[in-house]
Design an enzyme around this catalytic site. Structure first.
Site, PDB file in Angstrom:
ATOM      1  N   ILE A 170       0.884  -1.167   0.000  1.00 32.15           N
ATOM      2  CA  ILE A 170       0.000   0.000   0.000  1.00 32.15           C
ATOM      3  C   ILE A 170       0.918   1.211   0.000  1.00 32.15           C
ATOM      4  O   ILE A 170       1.846   1.311   0.799  1.00 32.15           O
ATOM      5  CB  ILE A 170      -0.948  -0.011   1.227  1.00 32.15           C
ATOM      6  CG1 ILE A 170      -1.863   1.222   1.204  1.00 32.15           C
ATOM      7  CG2 ILE A 170      -0.197  -0.101   2.529  1.00 32.15           C
ATOM      8  CD1 ILE A 170      -2.928   1.195   2.309  1.00 32.15           C
ATOM      9  N   SER A 171       0.690   2.124  -0.942  1.00 31.32           N
ATOM     10  CA  SER A 171       1.571   3.284  -1.083  1.00 31.32           C
ATOM     11  C   SER A 171       1.528   4.168   0.150  1.00 31.32           C
ATOM     12  O   SER A 171       0.537   4.208   0.882  1.00 31.32           O
ATOM     13  CB  SER A 171       1.163   4.110  -2.310  1.00 31.32           C
ATOM     14  OG  SER A 171       1.360   3.396  -3.500  1.00 31.32           O
ATOM     15  N   GLN A 172       2.629   4.893   0.360  1.00 31.74           N
ATOM     16  CA  GLN A 172       2.649   5.818   1.485  1.00 31.74           C
ATOM     17  C   GLN A 172       1.603   6.901   1.261  1.00 31.74           C
ATOM     18  O   GLN A 172       1.306   7.275   0.110  1.00 31.74           O
ATOM     19  CB  GLN A 172       4.038   6.420   1.655  1.00 31.74           C
ATOM     20  CG  GLN A 172       4.436   7.413   0.584  1.00 31.74           C
ATOM     21  CD  GLN A 172       5.829   7.956   0.791  1.00 31.74           C
ATOM     22  OE1 GLN A 172       6.777   7.490   0.179  1.00 31.74           O
ATOM     23  NE2 GLN A 172       5.951   8.951   1.664  1.00 31.74           N
TER      24      GLN A 172
END
Length: 211
Positions: A60-62
């Protein structure tokens, strides 16, 4: 660590240190429970500004990257219909769904997509259509799209995706090999596609096929 206060701290950091200015984006991130999109064992880290594993060698992207890509996608005009390539945990898609009329999302890994669909139902997000398929192909049956957002990095932009972009549309995608990826925003100009570099990023690779 999963409270509203934690979300508020995260969003305040994105606005002050990260330079995210679009109030629409910040308000969605402030209200959306990111901890629901990751494994319970990592819930205490949900509101750190960092990427986290979600299984299947994906992340999950920052929050900053999610905010920056979303801001870039809607900066010039708010699209009605958006195609997302790479559903992953569903977090980026859920952000988009609260800003636009309809989101179409394609994920190549079936297990990730099934988990994301459960989260969408739990949150009552009924303006998302999802598909298990090779994301590099897009979703031509519903093209053209007002905007396209890609959440994995290819060596170059996929021609099939550019073909599915509306004439006044906008595509945001990471492009390049590991360690040398750039976030690009692409829009149509008088003499062809205009590419705008938005900064260095680090994404998992854009792969073909399904799993």
């Amino acid at each position: 660590m999963t409270s509203q206060r934690a979300r508020d701290r995260m969003v305040d950091g994105l606005a002050t240190k990260g330079g995210i200015r679009d109030r629409r984006v910040l308000d969605v991130l402030r209200s959306l429970p990111r901890h629901l999109f990751i494994d319970e064992a990592l819930a205490s880290r949900a509101y750190e500004d960092t990427a986290l594993p979600i299984g299947q060698a994906q992340t999950i992207s920052q929050p900053y990257v999610v905010a920056r890509m979303t801001e870039a996608l809607i900066e010039h005009r708010l699209p009605k219909r958006v195609l997302e390539i790479g559903t992953g945990s569903g977090y980026q898609c859920a952000v988009l769904a609260q800003l636009v009329e309809q989101v179409y999302t394609v994920e190549r890994i079936d297990e990730l997509l099934r988990n994301a669909r459960r989260r969408f139902r739990k949150l009552g997000l009924d303006n998302i259509r999802s598909r298990h398929d090779d994301g590099r192909l897009g979703w031509p049956e519903f093209a053209p799209f007002d905007a396209i957002l890609v959440t994995a990095a290819g060596a170059e932009l996929e021609p099939a995706l550019l073909d599915q972009l509306a004439p006044e549309g906008c595509l945001v995608a990471p492009v390049g090999p590991p360690g040398r990826q750039q976030l690009l925003r692409v829009r149509a100009g008088e003499q062809g596609w205009v590419h705008e570099r938005l900064g260095e990023v680090s994404f998992v690779p854009l792969l073909g096929g399904t799993g």
